[in-house]
Design an enzyme around this catalytic site. Structure first.
Site, PDB file in Angstrom:
ATOM      1  N   MET A  39      17.568  -2.997   3.055  1.00 53.10           N
ATOM      2  CA  MET A  39      17.550  -3.979   4.253  1.00 53.10           C
ATOM      3  C   MET A  39      18.444  -5.389   3.674  1.00 53.10           C
ATOM      4  SD  MET A  39      13.750  -4.662   4.706  1.00 53.10           S
ATOM      5  CE  MET A  39      13.180  -3.409   3.555  1.00 53.10           C
ATOM      6  N   ASN A  55       3.725  -9.837   5.367  1.00 49.05           N
ATOM      7  CA  ASN A  55       4.787  -9.618   6.349  1.00 49.05           C
ATOM      8  C   ASN A  55       5.514 -10.760   7.098  1.00 49.05           C
ATOM      9  OD1 ASN A  55       4.313  -6.899   5.793  1.00 49.05           O
ATOM     10  ND2 ASN A  55       2.878  -6.511   7.545  1.00 49.05           N
ATOM     11  N   ASP A  77       8.658  -5.782   7.576  1.00 46.82           N
ATOM     12  CA  ASP A  77       7.858  -4.639   7.810  1.00 46.82           C
ATOM     13  C   ASP A  77       7.414  -4.130   9.154  1.00 46.82           C
ATOM     14  OD1 ASP A  77       5.978  -2.721   7.162  1.00 46.82           O
ATOM     15  OD2 ASP A  77       4.911  -3.495   5.792  1.00 46.82           O
ATOM     16  N   ASP A 124       0.946  -4.529  12.058  1.00 47.94           N
ATOM     17  CA  ASP A 124       0.345  -4.922  10.871  1.00 47.94           C
ATOM     18  C   ASP A 124       0.586  -6.620  10.534  1.00 47.94           C
ATOM     19  OD1 ASP A 124      -0.436  -5.154   8.420  1.00 47.94           O
ATOM     20  OD2 ASP A 124       0.979  -3.553   7.680  1.00 47.94           O
ATOM     21  N   LYS A 177      12.976  -1.149  -0.497  1.00 44.95           N
ATOM     22  CA  LYS A 177      11.759  -0.696  -0.516  1.00 44.95           C
ATOM     23  C   LYS A 177      11.411   0.840  -1.008  1.00 44.95           C
ATOM     24  CE  LYS A 177       9.222  -0.869   3.471  1.00 44.95           C
ATOM     25  NZ  LYS A 177       8.134  -1.174   4.446  1.00 44.95           N
ATOM     26  N   SER A 229       0.836  -1.428  -0.025  1.00 44.13           N
ATOM     27  CA  SER A 229       0.076  -0.209  -0.034  1.00 44.13           C
ATOM     28  C   SER A 229       0.697   1.248  -0.038  1.00 44.13           C
ATOM     29  CB  SER A 229      -0.888  -0.152   1.295  1.00 44.13           C
ATOM     30  OG  SER A 229      -0.140  -0.160   2.295  1.00 44.13           O
TER      31      SER A 229
END
Length: 453
Positions: free
Chosen positions: A253, A301, A315, A296, A166, A148
Protein backbone atom coordinates in the site's frame (compact mmCIF):
# COMPACT_ATOMS: atom_id res chain seq x y z
CA UNK A 1 15.23 -2.28 -14.56
CA UNK A 2 15.60 -1.83 -10.81
CA UNK A 3 18.72 -2.98 -9.03
CA UNK A 4 18.57 -6.62 -7.89
CA UNK A 5 18.92 -5.57 -4.27
CA UNK A 6 16.85 -4.04 -1.54
CA UNK A 7 19.93 -2.62 0.19
CA UNK A 8 22.81 -5.09 0.24
CA UNK A 9 22.46 -8.74 1.20
CA UNK A 10 24.69 -8.06 4.20
CA UNK A 11 22.36 -5.28 5.37
CA UNK A 12 19.34 -7.50 4.91
CA UNK A 13 20.98 -10.08 7.16
CA UNK A 14 22.28 -7.53 9.66
CA UNK A 15 19.25 -7.25 11.90
CA UNK A 16 18.08 -9.89 14.30
CA UNK A 17 14.63 -11.30 14.85
CA UNK A 18 12.91 -14.06 16.73
CA UNK A 19 11.46 -16.83 14.60
CA UNK A 20 7.68 -17.05 14.87
CA UNK A 21 6.52 -20.66 15.48
CA UNK A 22 4.63 -21.49 12.30
CA UNK A 23 3.48 -25.11 12.50
CA UNK A 24 0.51 -26.24 14.58
CA UNK A 25 2.69 -28.75 16.41
CA UNK A 26 5.30 -26.14 17.26
CA UNK A 27 2.67 -23.68 18.49
CA UNK A 28 0.95 -26.39 20.55
CA UNK A 29 4.28 -27.20 22.16
CA UNK A 30 4.70 -23.55 23.14
CA UNK A 31 1.20 -23.47 24.65
CA UNK A 32 2.01 -26.67 26.53
CA UNK A 33 5.19 -25.14 27.89
CA UNK A 34 3.22 -22.05 28.91
CA UNK A 35 0.61 -24.13 30.71
CA UNK A 36 3.33 -26.10 32.50
CA UNK A 37 5.13 -22.94 33.53
CA UNK A 38 1.93 -21.35 34.79
CA UNK A 39 1.01 -24.53 36.68
CA UNK A 40 4.45 -24.61 38.29
CA UNK A 41 4.08 -20.99 39.31
CA UNK A 42 0.64 -21.70 40.76
CA UNK A 43 1.94 -24.65 42.82
CA UNK A 44 4.80 -22.57 44.19
CA UNK A 45 2.50 -19.68 45.08
CA UNK A 46 -0.03 -22.04 46.64
CA UNK A 47 2.65 -23.66 48.80
CA UNK A 48 3.91 -20.25 49.87
CA UNK A 49 0.44 -19.10 50.91
CA UNK A 50 -0.32 -22.36 52.76
CA UNK A 51 2.95 -22.05 54.65
CA UNK A 52 1.91 -18.54 55.65
CA UNK A 53 -1.36 -19.89 57.03
CA UNK A 54 -3.47 -18.52 54.15
CA UNK A 55 -6.14 -20.29 52.15
CA UNK A 56 -5.07 -19.64 48.56
CA UNK A 57 -7.62 -18.86 45.86
CA UNK A 58 -7.17 -20.05 42.29
CA UNK A 59 -7.13 -16.48 40.98
CA UNK A 60 -4.42 -15.39 43.44
CA UNK A 61 -2.22 -18.34 42.53
CA UNK A 62 -2.72 -17.77 38.80
CA UNK A 63 -2.11 -14.02 38.65
CA UNK A 64 1.29 -13.83 40.30
CA UNK A 65 3.82 -11.37 38.82
CA UNK A 66 5.84 -14.30 37.48
CA UNK A 67 2.85 -15.88 35.76
CA UNK A 68 1.72 -12.52 34.37
CA UNK A 69 5.07 -12.00 32.66
CA UNK A 70 5.23 -15.66 31.60
CA UNK A 71 1.89 -15.36 29.77
CA UNK A 72 2.70 -11.97 28.23
CA UNK A 73 6.12 -13.04 26.94
CA UNK A 74 4.84 -16.29 25.46
CA UNK A 75 1.85 -14.70 23.70
CA UNK A 76 4.11 -11.94 22.35
CA UNK A 77 6.43 -14.57 20.88
CA UNK A 78 3.61 -16.64 19.40
CA UNK A 79 2.00 -13.55 17.81
CA UNK A 80 -1.04 -14.40 15.69
CA UNK A 81 -4.48 -14.98 17.15
CA UNK A 82 -3.13 -15.57 20.66
CA UNK A 83 -1.65 -12.08 20.86
CA UNK A 84 -4.55 -10.52 18.98
CA UNK A 85 -7.02 -11.81 21.54
CA UNK A 86 -5.03 -10.17 24.31
CA UNK A 87 -5.00 -6.85 22.49
CA UNK A 88 -8.75 -7.13 21.83
CA UNK A 89 -9.50 -7.74 25.50
CA UNK A 90 -7.40 -4.74 26.53
CA UNK A 91 -9.39 -2.47 24.23
CA UNK A 92 -12.75 -3.94 25.20
CA UNK A 93 -12.33 -3.73 28.96
CA UNK A 94 -10.11 -0.68 29.21
CA UNK A 95 -10.07 0.74 32.72
CA UNK A 96 -12.13 -2.13 34.13
CA UNK A 97 -9.45 -4.83 33.83
CA UNK A 98 -7.88 -6.19 37.02
CA UNK A 99 -4.39 -4.68 37.49
CA UNK A 100 -2.70 -8.04 36.82
CA UNK A 101 -4.45 -8.49 33.47
CA UNK A 102 -3.80 -4.84 32.60
CA UNK A 103 -0.08 -5.59 32.95
CA UNK A 104 -0.35 -8.50 30.51
CA UNK A 105 -2.28 -6.42 27.98
CA UNK A 106 0.07 -3.44 28.20
CA UNK A 107 3.01 -5.75 27.57
CA UNK A 108 1.23 -7.30 24.59
CA UNK A 109 0.64 -3.87 23.06
CA UNK A 110 4.25 -2.80 23.57
CA UNK A 111 6.20 -5.92 22.57
CA UNK A 112 7.23 -6.14 18.95
CA UNK A 113 9.10 -9.34 18.12
CA UNK A 114 9.71 -9.68 14.41
CA UNK A 115 10.81 -12.37 12.00
CA UNK A 116 14.53 -13.00 11.49
CA UNK A 117 15.72 -12.31 7.92
CA UNK A 118 15.79 -15.95 6.85
CA UNK A 119 12.16 -16.51 7.81
CA UNK A 120 11.11 -13.21 6.24
CA UNK A 121 12.89 -14.04 2.98
CA UNK A 122 11.13 -17.41 2.78
CA UNK A 123 7.75 -15.69 3.02
CA UNK A 124 8.67 -13.13 0.35
CA UNK A 125 9.98 -15.82 -2.02
CA UNK A 126 6.85 -17.93 -1.50
CA UNK A 127 4.61 -14.98 -2.37
CA UNK A 128 6.65 -13.04 -4.96
CA UNK A 129 9.17 -15.57 -6.29
CA UNK A 130 12.97 -15.74 -6.01
CA UNK A 131 13.55 -12.55 -7.95
CA UNK A 132 11.32 -10.43 -5.71
CA UNK A 133 14.03 -7.83 -5.00
CA UNK A 134 14.13 -6.76 -8.64
CA UNK A 135 10.73 -5.11 -8.20
CA UNK A 136 12.19 -2.46 -5.87
CA UNK A 137 14.99 0.07 -5.81
CA UNK A 138 14.95 -0.23 -2.03
CA UNK A 139 13.38 -2.62 0.47
CA UNK A 140 13.97 -1.76 4.14
CA UNK A 141 15.17 -4.97 5.80
CA UNK A 142 14.16 -4.01 9.32
CA UNK A 143 10.40 -3.71 9.93
CA UNK A 144 9.17 -0.25 10.86
CA UNK A 145 6.27 -1.85 12.73
CA UNK A 146 5.44 -5.30 14.07
CA UNK A 147 1.95 -6.31 15.15
CA UNK A 148 0.08 -9.48 16.04
CA UNK A 149 -0.49 -10.86 12.51
CA UNK A 150 2.24 -9.27 10.42
CA UNK A 151 5.12 -6.81 10.25
CA UNK A 152 5.51 -3.76 8.00
CA UNK A 153 8.49 -2.79 5.83
CA UNK A 154 9.15 0.37 3.86
CA UNK A 155 9.99 0.01 0.17
CA UNK A 156 10.49 2.16 -2.92
CA UNK A 157 9.43 1.27 -6.47
CA UNK A 158 11.53 2.16 -9.55
CA UNK A 159 9.18 5.08 -10.26
CA UNK A 160 9.90 6.53 -6.81
CA UNK A 161 6.58 5.61 -5.24
CA UNK A 162 7.04 4.85 -1.53
CA UNK A 163 5.19 1.81 -0.19
CA UNK A 164 4.44 0.14 3.10
CA UNK A 165 4.63 -3.65 2.74
CA UNK A 166 2.80 -5.72 5.35
CA UNK A 167 4.13 -9.28 5.53
CA UNK A 168 2.10 -11.90 7.39
CA UNK A 169 3.84 -14.15 9.90
CA UNK A 170 4.03 -17.74 8.63
CA UNK A 171 1.49 -20.12 10.09
CA UNK A 172 -0.77 -17.38 11.46
CA UNK A 173 -3.78 -18.15 9.25
CA UNK A 174 -3.68 -21.91 9.83
CA UNK A 175 -3.24 -21.60 13.59
CA UNK A 176 -6.12 -19.20 14.34
CA UNK A 177 -8.66 -21.80 15.47
CA UNK A 178 -6.24 -23.75 17.65
CA UNK A 179 -4.72 -20.58 19.14
CA UNK A 180 -8.11 -19.28 20.22
CA UNK A 181 -9.10 -22.65 21.65
CA UNK A 182 -5.82 -22.82 23.59
CA UNK A 183 -6.25 -19.31 25.03
CA UNK A 184 -9.83 -20.16 26.00
CA UNK A 185 -8.57 -23.26 27.79
CA UNK A 186 -6.03 -21.19 29.72
CA UNK A 187 -8.79 -18.80 30.79
CA UNK A 188 -10.98 -21.68 31.90
CA UNK A 189 -8.34 -23.44 33.99
CA UNK A 190 -7.31 -20.12 35.54
CA UNK A 191 -10.76 -19.71 37.06
CA UNK A 192 -11.03 -16.23 35.54
CA UNK A 193 -14.14 -17.29 33.61
CA UNK A 194 -17.10 -19.02 35.28
CA UNK A 195 -18.11 -22.39 33.88
CA UNK A 196 -21.66 -21.09 33.45
CA UNK A 197 -20.59 -18.42 30.95
CA UNK A 198 -21.06 -19.64 27.37
CA UNK A 199 -18.25 -18.08 25.38
CA UNK A 200 -18.65 -20.41 22.38
CA UNK A 201 -20.49 -17.82 20.20
CA UNK A 202 -17.85 -15.18 20.94
CA UNK A 203 -15.01 -17.61 20.18
CA UNK A 204 -16.65 -18.60 16.89
CA UNK A 205 -17.04 -14.94 15.90
CA UNK A 206 -13.45 -14.18 16.94
CA UNK A 207 -12.22 -17.03 14.74
CA UNK A 208 -14.27 -15.77 11.81
CA UNK A 209 -13.00 -12.21 12.15
CA UNK A 210 -9.38 -13.22 12.59
CA UNK A 211 -9.56 -15.42 9.48
CA UNK A 212 -10.82 -12.32 7.66
CA UNK A 213 -7.97 -10.22 9.07
CA UNK A 214 -5.47 -12.81 7.82
CA UNK A 215 -6.83 -12.45 4.26
CA UNK A 216 -4.83 -9.54 2.88
CA UNK A 217 -6.72 -9.55 -0.43
CA UNK A 218 -9.89 -8.88 1.56
CA UNK A 219 -8.15 -6.14 3.54
CA UNK A 220 -7.02 -4.46 0.33
CA UNK A 221 -10.63 -4.42 -0.89
CA UNK A 222 -11.83 -2.96 2.42
CA UNK A 223 -9.08 -0.34 2.34
CA UNK A 224 -10.20 0.75 -1.12
CA UNK A 225 -13.82 0.86 -0.02
CA UNK A 226 -12.96 2.96 3.03
CA UNK A 227 -10.71 5.28 1.03
CA UNK A 228 -13.54 5.88 -1.42
CA UNK A 229 -15.92 6.77 1.43
CA UNK A 230 -13.51 9.43 2.73
CA UNK A 231 -12.17 10.61 -0.62
CA UNK A 232 -11.57 14.37 -0.65
CA UNK A 233 -12.25 14.94 3.06
CA UNK A 234 -9.99 17.32 4.95
CA UNK A 235 -9.65 15.37 8.19
CA UNK A 236 -8.45 11.94 7.05
CA UNK A 237 -5.84 10.20 4.92
CA UNK A 238 -6.27 6.57 3.81
CA UNK A 239 -3.62 4.64 1.83
CA UNK A 240 -4.43 2.89 -1.42
CA UNK A 241 -3.34 -0.72 -2.03
CA UNK A 242 -1.04 -1.80 -4.85
CA UNK A 243 -2.92 -4.69 -6.41
CA UNK A 244 0.00 -6.03 -8.46
CA UNK A 245 2.06 -6.66 -5.31
CA UNK A 246 -0.72 -7.75 -2.96
CA UNK A 247 -1.31 -11.43 -2.22
CA UNK A 248 -3.14 -13.35 0.48
CA UNK A 249 -0.06 -13.00 2.72
CA UNK A 250 1.42 -9.66 1.58
CA UNK A 251 -0.36 -6.31 1.48
CA UNK A 252 1.35 -3.52 -0.46
CA UNK A 253 0.00 0.00 0.00
CA UNK A 254 0.97 3.67 -0.15
CA UNK A 255 3.37 4.80 2.55
CA UNK A 256 1.81 7.78 4.32
CA UNK A 257 4.09 9.80 6.62
CA UNK A 258 2.93 10.66 10.08
CA UNK A 259 3.66 10.58 13.78
CA UNK A 260 2.26 8.08 16.29
CA UNK A 261 -1.09 9.32 17.54
CA UNK A 262 0.28 9.25 21.10
CA UNK A 263 2.69 12.04 20.10
CA UNK A 264 -0.30 14.38 20.38
CA UNK A 265 -0.14 14.05 24.17
CA UNK A 266 2.22 17.03 24.18
CA UNK A 267 0.26 18.99 21.55
CA UNK A 268 -1.89 22.03 22.42
CA UNK A 269 -5.32 21.25 23.84
CA UNK A 270 -7.05 22.50 20.68
CA UNK A 271 -5.07 20.08 18.48
CA UNK A 272 -5.88 17.12 20.75
CA UNK A 273 -9.54 18.09 20.88
CA UNK A 274 -9.79 18.45 17.10
CA UNK A 275 -8.13 15.06 16.50
CA UNK A 276 -10.49 13.24 18.88
CA UNK A 277 -13.52 15.08 17.56
CA UNK A 278 -12.60 13.76 14.11
CA UNK A 279 -12.19 10.19 15.39
CA UNK A 280 -15.39 10.21 17.46
CA UNK A 281 -17.25 11.73 14.53
CA UNK A 282 -15.88 8.97 12.32
CA UNK A 283 -17.17 6.28 14.72
CA UNK A 284 -20.64 7.83 14.58
CA UNK A 285 -20.52 7.95 10.79
CA UNK A 286 -19.35 4.34 10.62
CA UNK A 287 -22.25 3.34 12.82
CA UNK A 288 -25.08 5.38 11.33
CA UNK A 289 -23.97 6.53 7.85
CA UNK A 290 -21.55 3.97 6.39
CA UNK A 291 -22.87 0.78 8.00
CA UNK A 292 -19.20 -0.20 7.78
CA UNK A 293 -16.77 -0.08 10.70
CA UNK A 294 -13.06 -0.63 11.18
CA UNK A 295 -13.39 -2.42 14.52
CA UNK A 296 -9.73 -2.47 15.63
CA UNK A 297 -8.95 0.72 17.59
CA UNK A 298 -5.35 -0.21 18.39
CA UNK A 299 -3.48 3.09 18.80
CA UNK A 300 -0.95 1.98 16.16
CA UNK A 301 -3.73 2.13 13.56
CA UNK A 302 -3.88 5.93 13.83
CA UNK A 303 -1.16 8.38 12.94
CA UNK A 304 -1.09 12.17 12.72
CA UNK A 305 0.34 14.17 9.83
CA UNK A 306 1.55 17.45 11.37
CA UNK A 307 1.97 19.13 7.98
CA UNK A 308 -1.67 18.73 6.92
CA UNK A 309 -3.20 18.26 10.36
CA UNK A 310 -4.96 15.15 9.07
CA UNK A 311 -5.34 11.75 10.67
CA UNK A 312 -3.79 8.79 8.86
CA UNK A 313 -6.03 5.72 9.13
CA UNK A 314 -4.37 2.29 8.87
CA UNK A 315 -5.18 -1.43 9.06
CA UNK A 316 -8.53 -2.41 7.57
CA UNK A 317 -8.42 -6.14 8.20
CA UNK A 318 -11.03 -5.84 10.95
CA UNK A 319 -13.40 -3.76 8.82
CA UNK A 320 -16.87 -5.26 8.75
CA UNK A 321 -20.39 -4.43 7.65
CA UNK A 322 -22.82 -3.74 10.50
CA UNK A 323 -26.12 -5.57 10.80
CA UNK A 324 -29.13 -3.19 10.88
CA UNK A 325 -30.33 -4.61 14.21
CA UNK A 326 -26.98 -3.83 15.86
CA UNK A 327 -27.07 -0.27 14.50
CA UNK A 328 -30.66 0.14 15.72
CA UNK A 329 -29.73 -1.15 19.18
CA UNK A 330 -27.09 1.56 19.53
CA UNK A 331 -29.52 4.14 18.19
CA UNK A 332 -32.06 3.20 20.87
CA UNK A 333 -29.46 3.20 23.68
CA UNK A 334 -28.10 6.60 22.67
CA UNK A 335 -31.57 8.10 22.39
CA UNK A 336 -32.42 6.75 25.84
CA UNK A 337 -29.17 8.19 27.18
CA UNK A 338 -29.92 11.63 25.77
CA UNK A 339 -33.42 11.43 27.25
CA UNK A 340 -32.02 10.69 30.69
CA UNK A 341 -34.70 8.19 31.73
CA UNK A 342 -33.07 5.42 33.80
CA UNK A 343 -35.81 2.88 33.09
CA UNK A 344 -35.51 3.47 29.33
CA UNK A 345 -31.71 3.25 29.46
CA UNK A 346 -31.88 0.00 31.42
CA UNK A 347 -34.48 -1.44 29.05
CA UNK A 348 -32.41 -0.41 26.00
CA UNK A 349 -29.30 -2.06 27.49
CA UNK A 350 -31.23 -5.30 28.10
CA UNK A 351 -32.78 -5.20 24.61
CA UNK A 352 -29.33 -4.70 23.07
CA UNK A 353 -27.96 -7.66 24.99
CA UNK A 354 -25.52 -5.81 27.25
CA UNK A 355 -27.12 -7.46 30.27
CA UNK A 356 -29.79 -10.06 30.79
CA UNK A 357 -33.16 -9.13 32.20
CA UNK A 358 -32.76 -11.27 35.32
CA UNK A 359 -29.50 -9.56 36.26
CA UNK A 360 -30.95 -6.13 35.55
CA UNK A 361 -33.84 -6.81 37.91
CA UNK A 362 -31.74 -8.52 40.60
CA UNK A 363 -29.15 -5.71 40.65
CA UNK A 364 -31.42 -2.85 39.64
CA UNK A 365 -30.33 -0.56 42.48
CA UNK A 366 -26.65 -0.87 41.57
CA UNK A 367 -27.34 -0.63 37.84
CA UNK A 368 -29.41 2.51 38.36
CA UNK A 369 -26.66 4.00 40.53
CA UNK A 370 -24.17 3.38 37.72
CA UNK A 371 -26.54 4.98 35.21
CA UNK A 372 -26.82 8.00 37.53
CA UNK A 373 -23.03 8.39 37.54
CA UNK A 374 -22.83 8.18 33.77
CA UNK A 375 -25.69 10.64 33.27
CA UNK A 376 -24.15 13.08 35.75
CA UNK A 377 -20.92 13.05 33.79
CA UNK A 378 -22.62 13.24 30.39
CA UNK A 379 -24.83 16.15 31.44
CA UNK A 380 -22.10 18.37 32.83
CA UNK A 381 -22.12 21.74 31.04
CA UNK A 382 -19.58 22.21 28.29
CA UNK A 383 -17.41 19.63 26.58
CA UNK A 384 -16.87 16.15 28.01
CA UNK A 385 -13.43 16.00 29.62
CA UNK A 386 -11.96 12.57 28.87
CA UNK A 387 -8.99 13.41 31.08
CA UNK A 388 -11.19 13.46 34.19
CA UNK A 389 -11.28 9.78 35.11
CA UNK A 390 -12.51 10.01 38.70
CA UNK A 391 -15.92 8.60 37.83
CA UNK A 392 -14.33 5.43 36.38
CA UNK A 393 -13.21 4.38 39.84
CA UNK A 394 -16.74 4.90 41.14
CA UNK A 395 -18.20 2.78 38.33
CA UNK A 396 -15.60 0.06 38.89
CA UNK A 397 -16.42 -0.11 42.59
CA UNK A 398 -20.17 -0.21 41.92
CA UNK A 399 -19.79 -2.82 39.23
CA UNK A 400 -17.77 -5.18 41.43
CA UNK A 401 -20.87 -6.20 43.41
CA UNK A 402 -22.54 -7.24 40.17
CA UNK A 403 -19.37 -8.91 38.83
CA UNK A 404 -19.07 -11.01 41.99
CA UNK A 405 -22.42 -12.57 41.16
CA UNK A 406 -21.25 -15.01 38.49
CA UNK A 407 -24.83 -15.87 37.59
CA UNK A 408 -25.13 -12.29 36.34
CA UNK A 409 -22.22 -12.66 33.94
CA UNK A 410 -23.45 -12.23 30.40
CA UNK A 411 -21.97 -11.79 26.95
CA UNK A 412 -23.67 -9.46 24.47
CA UNK A 413 -24.16 -10.62 20.86
CA UNK A 414 -20.77 -11.41 19.36
CA UNK A 415 -21.09 -8.83 16.59
CA UNK A 416 -21.87 -6.13 19.15
CA UNK A 417 -18.71 -7.01 21.08
CA UNK A 418 -16.58 -5.92 18.12
CA UNK A 419 -18.48 -2.64 17.72
CA UNK A 420 -18.09 -1.98 21.43
CA UNK A 421 -14.41 -2.74 21.08
CA UNK A 422 -14.12 0.19 18.66
CA UNK A 423 -16.10 2.51 20.93
CA UNK A 424 -14.15 1.53 24.06
CA UNK A 425 -10.80 1.83 22.32
CA UNK A 426 -11.68 5.28 20.96
CA UNK A 427 -12.62 6.42 24.47
CA UNK A 428 -9.31 5.07 25.79
CA UNK A 429 -7.41 7.08 23.20
CA UNK A 430 -9.40 10.20 24.09
CA UNK A 431 -8.47 9.63 27.75
CA UNK A 432 -4.82 9.16 26.79
CA UNK A 433 -4.87 12.53 24.99
CA UNK A 434 -6.97 14.19 27.73
CA UNK A 435 -9.25 15.52 25.01
CA UNK A 436 -12.34 17.64 25.56
CA UNK A 437 -15.16 16.98 23.11
CA UNK A 438 -18.85 17.86 22.92
CA UNK A 439 -19.82 14.20 22.69
CA UNK A 440 -23.44 14.80 23.68
CA UNK A 441 -23.88 17.37 20.91
CA UNK A 442 -22.20 15.11 18.35
CA UNK A 443 -24.47 12.18 19.28
CA UNK A 444 -27.60 14.33 19.09
CA UNK A 445 -26.53 15.63 15.68
CA UNK A 446 -25.78 12.12 14.39
CA UNK A 447 -29.16 10.76 15.53
CA UNK A 448 -30.92 13.65 13.82
CA UNK A 449 -28.81 13.43 10.67
CA UNK A 450 -29.05 9.64 10.32
CA UNK A 451 -32.47 8.51 11.59
CA UNK A 452 -33.51 4.89 11.22
CA UNK A 453 -34.11 3.99 7.62
Amino acid sequence: MARDTSDTDDEFEAYEGKAIPSGRGARFTHFGALASGVAGGMLAEGARRLAAGERPRMRDMMLTPGNVMRVADKLSHLRGAAMKLGQMVSMDAGDFLPPELSAIMARLRENADHMPPGQLNKVLIAEWGKGWRRQFTKFGPKPMAAASIGQVHRAILPDGRELAIKVQYPGVATSIDSDIDNVATLLRISGLLPKELDIAPLLAEAKRQLHEEADYQREAAMMTRYANLLEGEDSYLVPRPVEALTTDKILAMDFLPGEPIEALESAPQEVRDTAMESLIGLVLRELFEFGLMQTDPNFANYRFDPESGRLVLLDFGATRELAPDIVDAYRQMLRAGLGGDKAEIRAAAVAAGFMNDAAARKHQVVVDDMIDVILAEANKPGKFDFGDRAFIGVLREQGMSVAEDREAWHLPPAEMVFVQRKISGTALLAARLKARVDVRGMIADALERYPAG
